[in-house]
Design a protein around this motif. Structure first.
Motif, mmCIF file in Angstrom:
data_model
loop_
_atom_site.group_PDB
_atom_site.id
_atom_site.type_symbol
_atom_site.label_atom_id
_atom_site.label_comp_id
_atom_site.label_asym_id
_atom_site.label_seq_id
_atom_site.Cartn_x
_atom_site.Cartn_y
_atom_site.Cartn_z
ATOM 1 N N GLY A 54 31.308 4.968 21.948
ATOM 2 C CA GLY A 54 32.088 5.420 20.597
ATOM 3 C C GLY A 54 31.870 4.355 19.596
ATOM 4 N N GLN A 83 29.022 9.211 24.588
ATOM 5 C CA GLN A 83 30.466 9.265 24.505
ATOM 6 C C GLN A 83 31.002 8.952 25.996
ATOM 7 O OE1 GLN A 83 30.897 13.847 24.620
ATOM 8 N NE2 GLN A 83 33.201 13.411 24.708
ATOM 9 N N ASP A 84 30.220 8.580 26.879
ATOM 10 C CA ASP A 84 30.789 8.197 28.065
ATOM 11 C C ASP A 84 29.834 7.278 29.017
ATOM 12 O OD1 ASP A 84 31.013 8.473 31.046
ATOM 13 O OD2 ASP A 84 32.756 9.677 30.441
ATOM 14 N N ASP A 199 38.252 13.778 31.602
ATOM 15 C CA ASP A 199 37.497 13.109 30.862
ATOM 16 C C ASP A 199 38.351 11.963 30.070
ATOM 17 O OD1 ASP A 199 35.739 11.976 29.217
ATOM 18 O OD2 ASP A 199 35.662 13.770 27.669
ATOM 19 N N ALA A 201 37.935 10.197 27.596
ATOM 20 C CA ALA A 201 37.890 10.270 26.211
ATOM 21 C C ALA A 201 38.875 11.426 25.551
ATOM 22 C CB ALA A 201 36.289 10.211 25.629
ATOM 23 N N SER A 202 39.385 12.372 26.350
ATOM 24 C CA SER A 202 39.946 13.281 25.958
ATOM 25 C C SER A 202 41.370 13.133 26.223
ATOM 26 C CB SER A 202 39.362 14.647 26.498
ATOM 27 O OG SER A 202 39.795 14.760 27.951
ATOM 28 N N ASP A 222 39.747 4.417 19.069
ATOM 29 C CA ASP A 222 38.934 5.550 18.324
ATOM 30 C C ASP A 222 39.935 6.557 17.984
ATOM 31 O OD1 ASP A 222 36.444 4.271 18.733
ATOM 32 O OD2 ASP A 222 36.171 5.335 20.339
#
Length: 292
Positions: A54, A83-84, A199, A201-202, A222
């Motif tokens: 990110g 992203q990961d 995930d 990030a979600s 973020d």
């Protein structure tokens, strides 16, 4: 006889053309190589690509760049966001990026064991808290019977998240000292929480669907939140050996771990201006994990 002579001339012409082509390729290679050396010499700058997750670390790396410029290191950092973390080590291993700053010791150890990457640690960066967040509740004791809780779906962060839930008093683990516990290590779950792996990030975006979620601080930043928005914060003491697996690091391939320019990047990162930037900008989301 004339036909044989003609054939001989054609073969000779083909040989001469092949030799000419080889010579031209060699000349072009020499020109490009010389040009690259001259560009390095004239500009005095080497570009180093760093894989990150990110954009939450952008200000840290701006401070690193400023420190290297002040020292006259002749290095330009270019960040390549992913992203990961699962993709970052692969990109480092295949040379898509020169180094990365996207994981902690525990994640690297697990990823190397799984994918047999030839990677090496360059130096520490910071430790980033992992806490419990919720949009329904203000404290862990408010969780209801059978509530759904989201945790990261990668092995090391999943284990760390389970330890956060244990620290919050929501579950009990077979061995509280285990670095990477798995769901099967949950031996106490008095509210029968449904712990689901998603995930990381979600997770914040999924909070309306989940009673709570545990995720990494970079995703919190973020997402425009503060780590202090957590309903349960885990205290972190860098002198505690139990926290070492979760210290974030700079990583490159084993073949390049002694690159002198990479050592300059680490030295610039391990400076007071960068430590001050981490402390000032991230307000607890990241804590410097190095001396200066």
């Amino acid at each position: 006889m004339a036909g044989l002579k003609g054939a001989g001339r054609k073969r000779m012409a083909r040989i001469e053309l092949t030799l000419l082509s080889v010579c031209m390729v060699a000349v072009l290679v020499l020109i490009f190589a010389t040009s690259a050396r001259l560009n390095r010499t004239q500009s005095g700058t080497r570009t180093v690509t760093v894989g990150v997750i990110g954009s939450s670390d952008d200000q840290i790396w701006k401070a690193v760049q400023a420190e290297m410029d002040r020292r006259g290191d002749g290095i330009r950092i270019v960040l390549k966001p992913f992203q990961d973390a699962i993709y970052v080590n692969q990109a480092t291993s295949n040379g898509e990026v020169d180094m990365n700053a996207a994981q902690h010791y525990a994640y690297l150890e697990d990823d190397v064991k799984t994918n047999h990457y030839q990677l090496a640690v360059l130096g520490n960066t910071y430790i980033s808290p992992m806490n419990l967040y919720s949009r329904r509740y203000s404290k862990p004791s408010q969780f209801h019977e059978g509530d759904r809780v989201a945790i990261p779906n990668n092995a090391t962060n999943m284990g760390r998240a389970l330890k956060v839930l244990a620290d919050a008093g929501l579950v009990g683990l077979r061995d509280p000292q285990e670095v990477n516990p798995v769901p099967e290590d949950v031996v106490e779950n008095p509210k029968h929480l449904k712990i689901e792996q998603v995930d990381p990030a979600s997770i914040l975006n999924l909070l309306p669907d989940y009673a709570g979620g545990v995720t990494n601080a970079n995703f919190v930043v973020d997402g425009g939140m503060s780590v202090h928005d957590a309903i349960h914060e885990v205290p972190y003491d860098l002198d505690n050996p139990a926290n070492k697996p979760y210290i974030n690091i700079m990583v490159t391939t084993r073949a390049h771990k002694d690159d002198p320019d990479f050592k300059k990047i680490v030295a610039a990162y391990h400076s007071k201006p960068v430590a001050d930037t981490i402390t000032r900008v991230y307000k607890g989301a990241c804590l410097p994990a190095f001396t200066y």
